[in-house]
Design a protein around this motif. Structure first.
Motif, PDB file in Angstrom:
ATOM      1  N   GLU A 136       0.175  -1.437  -0.054  1.00  0.00           N
ATOM      2  CA  GLU A 136      -0.093  -0.259   0.058  1.00  0.00           C
ATOM      3  C   GLU A 136       0.706   0.933   0.276  1.00  0.00           C
ATOM      4  O   GLU A 136       1.253   1.964  -0.568  1.00  0.00           O
ATOM      5  CB  GLU A 136      -1.134   0.122   1.399  1.00  0.00           C
ATOM      6  CG  GLU A 136      -1.978   1.457   1.437  1.00  0.00           C
ATOM      7  CD  GLU A 136      -2.317   1.564   3.238  1.00  0.00           C
ATOM      8  OE1 GLU A 136      -3.955   1.845   3.097  1.00  0.00           O
ATOM      9  OE2 GLU A 136      -1.259   0.665   3.345  1.00  0.00           O
ATOM     10  N   ALA A 137       1.613   1.722   0.561  1.00  0.00           N
ATOM     11  CA  ALA A 137       2.789   2.319   1.047  1.00  0.00           C
ATOM     12  C   ALA A 137       3.557   2.614  -0.249  1.00  0.00           C
ATOM     13  O   ALA A 137       4.020   4.122  -0.880  1.00  0.00           O
ATOM     14  CB  ALA A 137       3.550   2.371   2.318  1.00  0.00           C
ATOM     15  N   GLU A 138       3.435   1.752  -1.321  1.00  0.00           N
ATOM     16  CA  GLU A 138       4.296   1.726  -2.613  1.00  0.00           C
ATOM     17  C   GLU A 138       4.252   1.665  -3.228  1.00  0.00           C
ATOM     18  O   GLU A 138       3.831   3.045  -4.086  1.00  0.00           O
ATOM     19  CB  GLU A 138       5.054   0.527  -2.793  1.00  0.00           C
ATOM     20  CG  GLU A 138       5.949   0.254  -3.745  1.00  0.00           C
ATOM     21  CD  GLU A 138       6.731  -0.963  -4.466  1.00  0.00           C
ATOM     22  OE1 GLU A 138       7.061  -0.696  -5.261  1.00  0.00           O
ATOM     23  OE2 GLU A 138       7.004  -1.531  -3.630  1.00  0.00           O
ATOM     24  N   ILE A 139       2.347   1.420  -3.654  1.00  0.00           N
ATOM     25  CA  ILE A 139       1.569   2.519  -4.235  1.00  0.00           C
ATOM     26  C   ILE A 139       1.612   3.199  -4.261  1.00  0.00           C
ATOM     27  O   ILE A 139       1.577   4.675  -5.449  1.00  0.00           O
ATOM     28  CB  ILE A 139       0.421   1.570  -4.299  1.00  0.00           C
ATOM     29  CG1 ILE A 139       0.483   0.127  -4.731  1.00  0.00           C
ATOM     30  CG2 ILE A 139      -0.910   1.958  -5.695  1.00  0.00           C
ATOM     31  CD1 ILE A 139      -1.057  -1.236  -4.563  1.00  0.00           C
ATOM     32  N   ALA A 140       1.076   4.368  -2.866  1.00  0.00           N
ATOM     33  CA  ALA A 140       0.860   5.541  -2.766  1.00  0.00           C
ATOM     34  C   ALA A 140       1.683   6.240  -2.771  1.00  0.00           C
ATOM     35  O   ALA A 140       1.700   7.810  -3.543  1.00  0.00           O
ATOM     36  CB  ALA A 140       0.232   5.428  -1.116  1.00  0.00           C
ATOM     37  N   THR A 141       3.335   6.042  -3.318  1.00  0.00           N
ATOM     38  CA  THR A 141       4.237   6.709  -2.734  1.00  0.00           C
ATOM     39  C   THR A 141       5.031   7.159  -4.843  1.00  0.00           C
ATOM     40  O   THR A 141       4.786   7.702  -5.261  1.00  0.00           O
ATOM     41  CB  THR A 141       5.448   5.505  -2.377  1.00  0.00           C
ATOM     42  OG1 THR A 141       4.906   6.572  -1.206  1.00  0.00           O
ATOM     43  CG2 THR A 141       6.910   7.254  -2.796  1.00  0.00           C
ATOM     44  N   THR A 142       4.953   5.279  -5.116  1.00  0.00           N
ATOM     45  CA  THR A 142       5.059   5.515  -6.798  1.00  0.00           C
ATOM     46  C   THR A 142       4.481   5.700  -8.057  1.00  0.00           C
ATOM     47  O   THR A 142       4.340   6.093  -8.801  1.00  0.00           O
ATOM     48  CB  THR A 142       5.798   4.414  -6.712  1.00  0.00           C
ATOM     49  OG1 THR A 142       4.889   3.119  -6.318  1.00  0.00           O
ATOM     50  CG2 THR A 142       7.392   4.020  -6.300  1.00  0.00           C
ATOM     51  N   ALA A 143       2.604   5.553  -7.284  1.00  0.00           N
ATOM     52  CA  ALA A 143       2.149   6.174  -8.055  1.00  0.00           C
ATOM     53  C   ALA A 143       0.427   7.343  -7.821  1.00  0.00           C
ATOM     54  O   ALA A 143       0.234   7.468  -8.983  1.00  0.00           O
ATOM     55  CB  ALA A 143       0.631   4.401  -8.520  1.00  0.00           C
ATOM     56  N   SER A 144       1.301   7.780  -7.138  1.00  0.00           N
ATOM     57  CA  SER A 144       0.916   8.591  -6.400  1.00  0.00           C
ATOM     58  C   SER A 144      -0.345   8.646  -6.392  1.00  0.00           C
ATOM     59  O   SER A 144      -2.064   9.547  -7.225  1.00  0.00           O
ATOM     60  CB  SER A 144       1.265  10.147  -7.799  1.00  0.00           C
ATOM     61  OG  SER A 144       2.919  10.368  -7.704  1.00  0.00           O
ATOM     62  N   ILE A 145      -1.395   7.737  -5.509  1.00  0.00           N
ATOM     63  CA  ILE A 145      -2.666   7.574  -4.994  1.00  0.00           C
ATOM     64  C   ILE A 145      -2.033   7.912  -3.611  1.00  0.00           C
ATOM     65  O   ILE A 145      -1.468   6.961  -2.740  1.00  0.00           O
ATOM     66  CB  ILE A 145      -2.516   5.980  -5.782  1.00  0.00           C
ATOM     67  CG1 ILE A 145      -2.527   5.609  -7.333  1.00  0.00           C
ATOM     68  CG2 ILE A 145      -4.154   5.739  -4.940  1.00  0.00           C
ATOM     69  CD1 ILE A 145      -3.216   4.651  -7.463  1.00  0.00           C
ATOM     70  N   THR A 146      -3.503   8.463  -3.348  1.00  0.00           N
ATOM     71  CA  THR A 146      -3.593   9.239  -1.881  1.00  0.00           C
ATOM     72  C   THR A 146      -4.188   7.793  -1.432  1.00  0.00           C
ATOM     73  O   THR A 146      -5.022   6.565  -1.645  1.00  0.00           O
ATOM     74  CB  THR A 146      -4.373   9.922  -1.666  1.00  0.00           C
ATOM     75  OG1 THR A 146      -4.668  10.459   0.201  1.00  0.00           O
ATOM     76  CG2 THR A 146      -5.634   9.793  -2.424  1.00  0.00           C
ATOM     77  N   ASP A 147      -4.270   7.319   0.458  1.00  0.00           N
ATOM     78  CA  ASP A 147      -4.459   6.018   0.829  1.00  0.00           C
ATOM     79  C   ASP A 147      -4.897   7.091   2.329  1.00  0.00           C
ATOM     80  O   ASP A 147      -5.863   5.937   3.328  1.00  0.00           O
ATOM     81  CB  ASP A 147      -2.863   5.524   1.670  1.00  0.00           C
ATOM     82  CG  ASP A 147      -2.964   6.531   2.834  1.00  0.00           C
ATOM     83  OD1 ASP A 147      -2.819   7.840   2.751  1.00  0.00           O
ATOM     84  OD2 ASP A 147      -1.727   5.971   3.145  1.00  0.00           O
ATOM     85  N   ARG A 148      -5.775   7.633   2.421  1.00  0.00           N
ATOM     86  CA  ARG A 148      -6.872   8.740   2.957  1.00  0.00           C
ATOM     87  C   ARG A 148      -7.538   9.435   2.552  1.00  0.00           C
ATOM     88  O   ARG A 148      -7.215  10.865   1.680  1.00  0.00           O
ATOM     89  CB  ARG A 148      -6.592   9.121   4.456  1.00  0.00           C
ATOM     90  CG  ARG A 148      -5.230  10.000   4.639  1.00  0.00           C
ATOM     91  CD  ARG A 148      -5.011  10.500   5.289  1.00  0.00           C
ATOM     92  NE  ARG A 148      -4.296   9.104   5.978  1.00  0.00           N
ATOM     93  CZ  ARG A 148      -3.077   8.249   6.472  1.00  0.00           C
ATOM     94  NH1 ARG A 148      -2.344   8.787   5.668  1.00  0.00           N
ATOM     95  NH2 ARG A 148      -3.062   7.707   7.037  1.00  0.00           N
TER      96      ARG A 148
END
Length: 297
Positions: A136-148
């Motif tokens: 989840e953290a990797e996707i949020a960072t590398t694919a620029s998707i928020t987690d909240r």
């Protein structure tokens, strides 16, 4: 919605109070006036322990943070305890707002309902929560998707439709930039992947009106499969409702923690978190409220 019947205590100590469950199914009539707000105390299996502290919605003593929500793969507990299958999912909010999230595999659809998502796409299943949080953290960072996503953002999406082309583009970013192993390559492959997933339609209104049954063990044995979950709220909104903090009106529906109420010819959106800690009295509100455009039709 939970109401606590607090009995005043002469000694001023916190008391154990009975908790009443109020349905928020469509058509429910609410007629409460909000009073002063203070610490909401805490609800346990035994009941509600009230608190007289003026800090709202919770004082320092009753304010807690779920440490797993902050996890990015390094366990923050004394001992890791998330040894069961977890899923990484993409939650979609109209028109083109996307959020990456993690939950236990058997809680996927329940979690999407809790967040008020319009769509949910099951991306990957992993063996435990630690791996899921890392992904989840990797996707949020590398694919620029928020987690909240903030409630005010969800409010603006209430009357809009999902941009499905944006979903395909977002999945392409997930594939290209993260460790999620989707069997897709080109944009055509993305579209084919989406089309290959079974679609599961969930009526949130029907889920709310059904009797609550503790079927956790059955769900764990038959968890939600990879699919596109489409959540139907049947709110029938043509314009953005007015944001207010009231507990008066006819429930049109809920979306996540937002209640949509019809009252005096207008439609209002209430963030349930803003109701926490208020004392209430029976009877409709007498406060002057901003009217929606519907009130003038």
């Amino acid at each position: 919605m939970y109401l606590s019947h607090v009995e005043p205590q002469a000694d001023g100590l916190d008391s154990l109070n009975e908790v009443e469950f109020i349905s928020l199914a469509p058509g429910t009539e609410l007629a409460y006036t909000l009073g002063q707000r203070h610490c909401a105390g805490v609800i346990t299996d035994e009941g509600h322990y009230s608190c007289r502290n003026t800090s709202a919605p919770h004082c320092r003593e009753h304010n807690s943070t779920w440490v797993c929500a902050k996890c990015t793969g390094t366990c923050l507990k004394d001992e890791m305890d998330c040894y069961e299958p977890h899923v990484i999912y993409l939650a979609v909010f109209a028109p083109d707002i996307h959020k990456v999230g993690v939950t236990k595999q058997w809680r996927l659809t329940q979690r999407l309902v809790e967040q008020g998502a319009d769509y949910g796409i099951h991306l990957q299943t992993v063996s435990n929560g630690r791996i899921a949080r890392e992904r989840e953290a990797e996707i949020a960072t590398t694919a620029s998707i928020t987690d909240r996503i903030r409630a005010v953002t969800k409010h603006t999406s209430l009357y809009q439709d999902v941009d499905e082309s944006a979903v395909a583009t977002q999945l392409a970013d997930v594939k290209a930039e993260s460790a999620i192993e989707l069997d897709i390559g080109s944009q055509a492959g993305i579209n084919a992947y989406i089309e290959s997933l079974p679609e599961v339609d969930l009526s949130v209104s029907e889920l709310m009106t059904e009797a609550v049954v503790d079927n956790r063990d059955e769900i764990k044995e038959n968890p939600d499969p990879p699919a596109i979950y489409r959540l139907g709220y049947d709110l029938k909104l043509s314009d953005r409702p007015v944001s207010e903090t009231i507990a008066t009106g006819t429930v049109r529906g809920i979306k996540g923690r937002l209640i949509i109420l019809d009252y005096a010819g207008s439609t209002y959106t209430v963030d349930m978190r803003d109701l926490v800690g208020h004392t209430i009295n029976s009877g409709t509100t007498t406060r002057n409220l901003q009217a929606s455009l519907d009130a003038w039709k």
